[in-house]
Design a protein around this motif. Structure first.
Motif, PDB file in Angstrom:
ATOM      1  N   ASP A  68     -20.638   3.204   4.860  1.00 33.62           N
ATOM      2  CA  ASP A  68     -21.011   3.564   3.497  1.00 33.62           C
ATOM      3  C   ASP A  68     -20.306   4.845   3.087  1.00 33.62           C
ATOM      4  OD1 ASP A  68     -22.674   1.477   2.849  1.00 33.62           O
ATOM      5  OD2 ASP A  68     -24.454   2.446   3.682  1.00 33.62           O
ATOM      6  N   GLU A  69     -19.720   4.820   1.918  1.00 33.31           N
ATOM      7  CA  GLU A  69     -19.062   6.024   1.430  1.00 33.31           C
ATOM      8  C   GLU A  69     -20.075   6.995   0.842  1.00 33.31           C
ATOM      9  OE1 GLU A  69     -15.623   5.392  -0.910  1.00 33.31           O
ATOM     10  OE2 GLU A  69     -14.585   4.386   0.707  1.00 33.31           O
ATOM     11  N   THR A 116      -9.224   5.270  -0.131  1.00 34.34           N
ATOM     12  CA  THR A 116      -9.695   6.595   0.228  1.00 34.34           C
ATOM     13  C   THR A 116      -9.298   6.859   1.677  1.00 34.34           C
ATOM     14  OG1 THR A 116     -11.827   5.767   0.984  1.00 34.34           O
ATOM     15  CG2 THR A 116     -11.677   6.413  -1.328  1.00 34.34           C
ATOM     16  N   LEU A 117      -9.554   8.051   2.143  1.00 35.90           N
ATOM     17  CA  LEU A 117      -9.275   8.387   3.529  1.00 35.90           C
ATOM     18  C   LEU A 117     -10.127   7.524   4.467  1.00 35.90           C
ATOM     19  CD1 LEU A 117      -7.592  10.183   5.311  1.00 35.90           C
ATOM     20  CD2 LEU A 117      -9.406  11.889   5.209  1.00 35.90           C
ATOM     21  N   ASN A 118     -11.345   7.217   4.040  1.00 35.98           N
ATOM     22  CA  ASN A 118     -12.226   6.358   4.822  1.00 35.98           C
ATOM     23  C   ASN A 118     -11.647   4.946   4.939  1.00 35.98           C
ATOM     24  OD1 ASN A 118     -14.446   5.520   6.269  1.00 35.98           O
ATOM     25  ND2 ASN A 118     -15.692   5.138   4.453  1.00 35.98           N
ATOM     26  N   THR A 119     -11.024   4.449   3.876  1.00 34.04           N
ATOM     27  CA  THR A 119     -10.401   3.125   3.901  1.00 34.04           C
ATOM     28  C   THR A 119      -9.227   3.089   4.871  1.00 34.04           C
ATOM     29  OG1 THR A 119     -11.022   2.848   1.582  1.00 34.04           O
ATOM     30  CG2 THR A 119      -9.385   1.341   2.451  1.00 34.04           C
ATOM     31  N   VAL A 120      -8.412   4.125   4.852  1.00 32.93           N
ATOM     32  CA  VAL A 120      -7.276   4.202   5.769  1.00 32.93           C
ATOM     33  C   VAL A 120      -7.767   4.305   7.215  1.00 32.93           C
ATOM     34  CG1 VAL A 120      -5.269   5.580   6.422  1.00 32.93           C
ATOM     35  CG2 VAL A 120      -5.771   5.185   4.015  1.00 32.93           C
ATOM     36  N   TYR A 121      -8.808   5.105   7.444  1.00 35.50           N
ATOM     37  CA  TYR A 121      -9.402   5.230   8.776  1.00 35.50           C
ATOM     38  C   TYR A 121      -9.919   3.878   9.262  1.00 35.50           C
ATOM     39  CZ  TYR A 121     -12.819   6.454  12.362  1.00 35.50           C
ATOM     40  OH  TYR A 121     -13.543   6.509  13.511  1.00 35.50           O
ATOM     41  N   SER A 147     -10.352  -3.930   0.174  1.00 36.45           N
ATOM     42  CA  SER A 147      -9.275  -2.939   0.179  1.00 36.45           C
ATOM     43  C   SER A 147      -9.043  -2.398   1.590  1.00 36.45           C
ATOM     44  CB  SER A 147      -9.568  -1.806  -0.802  1.00 36.45           C
ATOM     45  OG  SER A 147     -10.684  -1.068  -0.400  1.00 36.45           O
ATOM     46  N   ALA A 148     -10.103  -2.262   2.395  1.00 37.87           N
ATOM     47  CA  ALA A 148      -9.931  -1.830   3.782  1.00 37.87           C
ATOM     48  C   ALA A 148      -9.203  -2.902   4.585  1.00 37.87           C
ATOM     49  CB  ALA A 148     -11.284  -1.520   4.412  1.00 37.87           C
ATOM     50  N   TYR A 149      -9.509  -4.149   4.328  1.00 44.91           N
ATOM     51  CA  TYR A 149      -8.819  -5.232   5.019  1.00 44.91           C
ATOM     52  C   TYR A 149      -7.349  -5.287   4.610  1.00 44.91           C
ATOM     53  CZ  TYR A 149      -7.566  -9.782   6.767  1.00 44.91           C
ATOM     54  OH  TYR A 149      -6.929 -10.791   7.422  1.00 44.91           O
ATOM     55  N   PHE A 150      -7.073  -5.044   3.340  1.00 42.56           N
ATOM     56  CA  PHE A 150      -5.695  -4.991   2.858  1.00 42.56           C
ATOM     57  C   PHE A 150      -4.936  -3.861   3.549  1.00 42.56           C
ATOM     58  CE2 PHE A 150      -2.590  -3.623  -0.452  1.00 42.56           C
ATOM     59  CZ  PHE A 150      -1.811  -4.770  -0.439  1.00 42.56           C
ATOM     60  N   THR A 151      -5.576  -2.721   3.715  1.00 46.13           N
ATOM     61  CA  THR A 151      -4.963  -1.598   4.424  1.00 46.13           C
ATOM     62  C   THR A 151      -4.697  -1.958   5.885  1.00 46.13           C
ATOM     63  OG1 THR A 151      -6.169  -0.084   2.993  1.00 46.13           O
ATOM     64  CG2 THR A 151      -5.222   0.843   4.991  1.00 46.13           C
ATOM     65  N   THR A 152      -5.638  -2.639   6.514  1.00 45.43           N
ATOM     66  CA  THR A 152      -5.458  -3.082   7.891  1.00 45.43           C
ATOM     67  C   THR A 152      -4.269  -4.027   8.002  1.00 45.43           C
ATOM     68  OG1 THR A 152      -7.821  -2.917   8.289  1.00 45.43           O
ATOM     69  CG2 THR A 152      -6.578  -4.268   9.821  1.00 45.43           C
ATOM     70  N   PHE A 153      -4.165  -4.942   7.057  1.00 46.22           N
ATOM     71  CA  PHE A 153      -3.056  -5.890   7.051  1.00 46.22           C
ATOM     72  C   PHE A 153      -1.721  -5.166   6.937  1.00 46.22           C
ATOM     73  CE2 PHE A 153      -0.328  -8.918   4.709  1.00 46.22           C
ATOM     74  CZ  PHE A 153      -0.265  -9.912   5.663  1.00 46.22           C
ATOM     75  N   LEU A 154      -1.653  -4.181   6.042  1.00 49.19           N
ATOM     76  CA  LEU A 154      -0.417  -3.409   5.887  1.00 49.19           C
ATOM     77  C   LEU A 154      -0.104  -2.591   7.135  1.00 49.19           C
ATOM     78  CD1 LEU A 154      -0.657  -2.194   2.186  1.00 49.19           C
ATOM     79  CD2 LEU A 154       0.812  -3.968   3.125  1.00 49.19           C
ATOM     80  N   ALA A 155      -1.127  -1.991   7.748  1.00 47.00           N
ATOM     81  CA  ALA A 155      -0.916  -1.225   8.974  1.00 47.00           C
ATOM     82  C   ALA A 155      -0.445  -2.136  10.102  1.00 47.00           C
ATOM     83  CB  ALA A 155      -2.197  -0.501   9.382  1.00 47.00           C
ATOM     84  N   ASP A 156      -0.990  -3.331  10.161  1.00 41.34           N
ATOM     85  CA  ASP A 156      -0.581  -4.275  11.190  1.00 41.34           C
ATOM     86  C   ASP A 156       0.868  -4.695  11.007  1.00 41.34           C
ATOM     87  OD1 ASP A 156      -1.173  -5.994  13.450  1.00 41.34           O
ATOM     88  OD2 ASP A 156      -1.017  -7.651  12.015  1.00 41.34           O
TER      89      ASP A 156
END
Length: 149
Positions: free
Chosen positions: A10-11, A28-33, A127-136
């Motif tokens: 939770d943010e 956000t930074l939390n999303t990237v984390y 959006s967190a899943y999208f960030t994970t996909f990009l990081a992967d």
């Protein structure tokens, strides 16, 4: 997907310093984390499955003919070359079972997580899943290619 859902927090509890908006997504930074921790969590399981597929020996049935996939050459009879190195051929079956179980388990738990979330948290998870996909794609896939080469 389920790993991303597990790491999503939770943010309201964490402090949001600054958010970057890209279309409908807000990072956000939390999303990237969450994205980075999800990639780290999934890495051992994915690498274990890849290694099981990669190092499993082919089945030693004498009647089969094996086609050379790399050179697209004609089928050639398999040859016996002393003791073969690698994992037993049944490890491919173990790898396939792990693939199916992880896909089905991930789908079930993702649905269960999403049932308790509302619209806002579901959008944050997306959006967190999208960030994970990009990081992967940008970090882990090149490491896997370099490691297997």
């Amino acid at each position: 997907m389920v790993s991303s859902a597990m790491w999503l927090s939770d943010e309201n509890v964490t402090q949001v310093v600054q958010a970057v908006s890209l279309g409908p997504f807000s990072f956000t930074l939390n999303t990237v984390y969450t994205g980075i921790m999800t990639s780290i969590t999934c890495l051992p399981v994915v690498m274990a499955i890849v290694l099981l597929f990669q190092y499993s020996r082919p089945s030693s049935k004498g009647g089969r003919r094996v086609r050379d996939v790399e050179t697209a050459g004609p089928a050639a009879a398999p040859t016996q070359q002393g003791t073969a190195k690698g994992l037993p051929h049944w490890c491919k079956y173990v790898a396939w079972v792990l693939v199916v179980l992880s896909a089905v388990g991930s789908a079930i738990f993702t649905v269960l997580y999403s049932l308790e979330w509302g619209k806002d948290k579901s959008e944050r998870w997306l959006s967190a899943y999208f960030t994970t996909f990009l990081a992967d794609i940008s970090l882990l896939q090149p490491v896997k290619v370099v490691d297997s080469g």
